[in-house]
Design a protein around this motif. Structure first.
Motif, PDB file in Angstrom:
ATOM      1  N   GLY A 118       0.816  -1.198   0.000  1.00 48.06           N
ATOM      2  CA  GLY A 118       0.000   0.000   0.000  1.00 48.06           C
ATOM      3  C   GLY A 118       0.853   1.253   0.000  1.00 48.06           C
ATOM      4  N   PHE A 119       0.182   2.385  -0.063  1.00 46.54           N
ATOM      5  CA  PHE A 119       0.893   3.663  -0.023  1.00 46.54           C
ATOM      6  C   PHE A 119      -0.007   4.733   0.558  1.00 46.54           C
ATOM      7  N   SER A 120       0.634   5.818   0.959  1.00 49.77           N
ATOM      8  CA  SER A 120      -0.102   6.980   1.429  1.00 49.77           C
ATOM      9  C   SER A 120       0.563   8.226   0.867  1.00 49.77           C
ATOM     10  N   PRO A 121      -0.207   9.063   0.169  1.00 48.84           N
ATOM     11  CA  PRO A 121       0.352  10.292  -0.405  1.00 48.84           C
ATOM     12  C   PRO A 121       0.420  11.410   0.638  1.00 48.84           C
ATOM     13  N   ARG A 122       1.307  11.253   1.595  1.00 45.79           N
ATOM     14  CA  ARG A 122       1.410  12.211   2.695  1.00 45.79           C
ATOM     15  C   ARG A 122       2.031  13.526   2.209  1.00 45.79           C
ATOM     16  N   THR A 123       1.863  14.568   2.969  1.00 48.72           N
ATOM     17  CA  THR A 123       2.318  15.893   2.564  1.00 48.72           C
ATOM     18  C   THR A 123       3.826  15.950   2.329  1.00 48.72           C
ATOM     19  N   ALA A 124       4.613  15.503   3.289  1.00 46.08           N
ATOM     20  CA  ALA A 124       6.069  15.614   3.175  1.00 46.08           C
ATOM     21  C   ALA A 124       6.671  14.537   2.282  1.00 46.08           C
ATOM     22  N   LYS A 125       6.181  13.314   2.401  1.00 48.32           N
ATOM     23  CA  LYS A 125       6.739  12.189   1.652  1.00 48.32           C
ATOM     24  C   LYS A 125       5.641  11.190   1.342  1.00 48.32           C
ATOM     25  N   ILE A 126       5.844  10.435   0.276  1.00 43.73           N
ATOM     26  CA  ILE A 126       4.966   9.316  -0.032  1.00 43.73           C
ATOM     27  C   ILE A 126       5.457   8.146   0.810  1.00 43.73           C
ATOM     28  N   SER A 127       4.567   7.522   1.529  1.00 45.41           N
ATOM     29  CA  SER A 127       4.918   6.340   2.316  1.00 45.41           C
ATOM     30  C   SER A 127       4.459   5.114   1.539  1.00 45.41           C
ATOM     31  N   ILE A 128       5.372   4.173   1.324  1.00 49.34           N
ATOM     32  CA  ILE A 128       5.049   2.937   0.627  1.00 49.34           C
ATOM     33  C   ILE A 128       5.215   1.802   1.621  1.00 49.34           C
ATOM     34  N   ARG A 167       6.127  -7.187   4.066  1.00 51.56           N
ATOM     35  CA  ARG A 167       7.481  -7.730   4.172  1.00 51.56           C
ATOM     36  C   ARG A 167       8.443  -6.618   4.561  1.00 51.56           C
ATOM     37  N   ASN A 168       9.705  -6.983   4.761  1.00 44.94           N
ATOM     38  CA  ASN A 168      10.761  -6.033   5.070  1.00 44.94           C
ATOM     39  C   ASN A 168      11.481  -5.686   3.770  1.00 44.94           C
ATOM     40  N   PHE A 169      11.485  -4.427   3.387  1.00 48.67           N
ATOM     41  CA  PHE A 169      12.141  -4.026   2.145  1.00 48.67           C
ATOM     42  C   PHE A 169      13.620  -4.401   2.121  1.00 48.67           C
ATOM     43  N   ARG A 170      14.225  -4.541   3.298  1.00 48.49           N
ATOM     44  CA  ARG A 170      15.662  -4.873   3.355  1.00 48.49           C
ATOM     45  C   ARG A 170      15.957  -6.272   2.813  1.00 48.49           C
ATOM     46  N   GLU A 171      14.920  -7.062   2.573  1.00 51.03           N
ATOM     47  CA  GLU A 171      15.108  -8.389   1.980  1.00 51.03           C
ATOM     48  C   GLU A 171      15.543  -8.296   0.518  1.00 51.03           C
ATOM     49  N   PHE A 172      15.458  -7.109  -0.058  1.00 49.32           N
ATOM     50  CA  PHE A 172      15.738  -6.922  -1.475  1.00 49.32           C
ATOM     51  C   PHE A 172      16.783  -5.827  -1.681  1.00 49.32           C
ATOM     52  N   PRO A 173      18.006  -6.022  -1.143  1.00 47.85           N
ATOM     53  CA  PRO A 173      19.016  -4.960  -1.196  1.00 47.85           C
ATOM     54  C   PRO A 173      19.415  -4.564  -2.618  1.00 47.85           C
ATOM     55  N   ASP A 174      19.399  -5.514  -3.535  1.00 46.17           N
ATOM     56  CA  ASP A 174      19.756  -5.202  -4.921  1.00 46.17           C
ATOM     57  C   ASP A 174      18.793  -4.177  -5.518  1.00 46.17           C
ATOM     58  N   LEU A 175      17.522  -4.305  -5.204  1.00 50.64           N
ATOM     59  CA  LEU A 175      16.523  -3.370  -5.722  1.00 50.64           C
ATOM     60  C   LEU A 175      16.567  -2.039  -4.983  1.00 50.64           C
ATOM     61  N   LEU A 176      16.808  -2.078  -3.684  1.00 46.67           N
ATOM     62  CA  LEU A 176      16.903  -0.829  -2.915  1.00 46.67           C
ATOM     63  C   LEU A 176      18.041   0.039  -3.429  1.00 46.67           C
ATOM     64  N   LEU A 225      14.298   4.619   4.504  1.00 43.39           N
ATOM     65  CA  LEU A 225      13.792   3.277   4.744  1.00 43.39           C
ATOM     66  C   LEU A 225      13.508   3.031   6.215  1.00 43.39           C
ATOM     67  N   ALA A 226      12.383   2.378   6.467  1.00 42.12           N
ATOM     68  CA  ALA A 226      12.058   1.815   7.776  1.00 42.12           C
ATOM     69  C   ALA A 226      11.761   0.342   7.519  1.00 42.12           C
ATOM     70  N   VAL A 227      11.444  -0.438   8.527  1.00 43.59           N
ATOM     71  CA  VAL A 227      11.273  -1.878   8.353  1.00 43.59           C
ATOM     72  C   VAL A 227      10.288  -2.218   7.243  1.00 43.59           C
ATOM     73  N   GLY A 228       9.065  -1.775   7.343  1.00 40.32           N
ATOM     74  CA  GLY A 228       8.064  -2.112   6.337  1.00 40.32           C
ATOM     75  C   GLY A 228       7.620  -0.902   5.544  1.00 40.32           C
ATOM     76  N   CYS A 229       8.450   0.148   5.491  1.00 36.35           N
ATOM     77  CA  CYS A 229       8.035   1.385   4.863  1.00 36.35           C
ATOM     78  C   CYS A 229       9.190   2.029   4.115  1.00 36.35           C
ATOM     79  N   LEU A 230       8.884   2.479   2.916  1.00 38.68           N
ATOM     80  CA  LEU A 230       9.825   3.199   2.070  1.00 38.68           C
ATOM     81  C   LEU A 230       9.274   4.611   1.933  1.00 38.68           C
TER      82      LEU A 230
END
Length: 145
Positions: free
Chosen positions: A74-84, A88-97, A105-110
């Motif tokens: 999911g995502f949220s179009p917040r004022t300062a930043k888009i939260s995605i 899962r943990n995005f850190r599982e995909f370091p090549d893509l990050l 980056l946070a655990v489950g949020c980009l």
């Protein structure tokens, strides 16, 4: 023990939520992300809580026994930043990050300041892999079943 999340799926209109976003740029970015997330998940958008646009539903269970449901991606179009968000943990995909572009980056949020700062094809691959892994690991359920 099932404890309800603070953020639950609602019947509120995603289109109405997006039309109420103050920034025209954020509204346009939200429209772009709606298409991308829908393609990745094959699901309709659902408003979770008051500001998260989610796709799919994942049941989770922690070692502590706490369990519940959350949007698979999911995502949220917040004022300062888009939260995605992902189940899962995005850190599982370091090549893509490394290739996605400027983000925080946070655990489950980009966090992304603006879509033009990132490579949307890489984001789509990151979301696709995250969604597929979540469906396997957490037995994600489609919202429309």
């Amino acid at each position: 023990m099932i404890q309800p999340n603070k953020t639950q799926a609602t019947a509120a209109s995603v289109a109405q939520f997006i039309s109420g976003v103050e920034s025209e740029r954020r509204r346009d970015e939200a429209a772009t992300l709606l298409g991308l997330f829908g393609r990745v998940s094959g699901q309709d958008a659902v408003l979770w809580g008051s500001s998260i646009i989610g796709f799919g539903s994942t049941h989770y269970r922690y070692a502590t026994g706490r369990e519940g449901d959350t949007a698979t991606i999911g995502f949220s179009p917040r004022t300062a930043k888009i939260s995605i968000y992902t189940a899962r943990n995005f850190r599982e995909f370091p090549d893509l990050l490394e290739r996605v572009g400027t983000h925080e980056l946070a655990v489950g949020c980009l966090y992304i300041k603006k879509l033009e700062d990132i490579d949307l094809k890489v984001l789509e691959e990151l979301l696709t892999r995250s969604y597929e892994v979540a469906r396997i690991d957490y037995d994600a359920r489609a919202e429309n079943n």
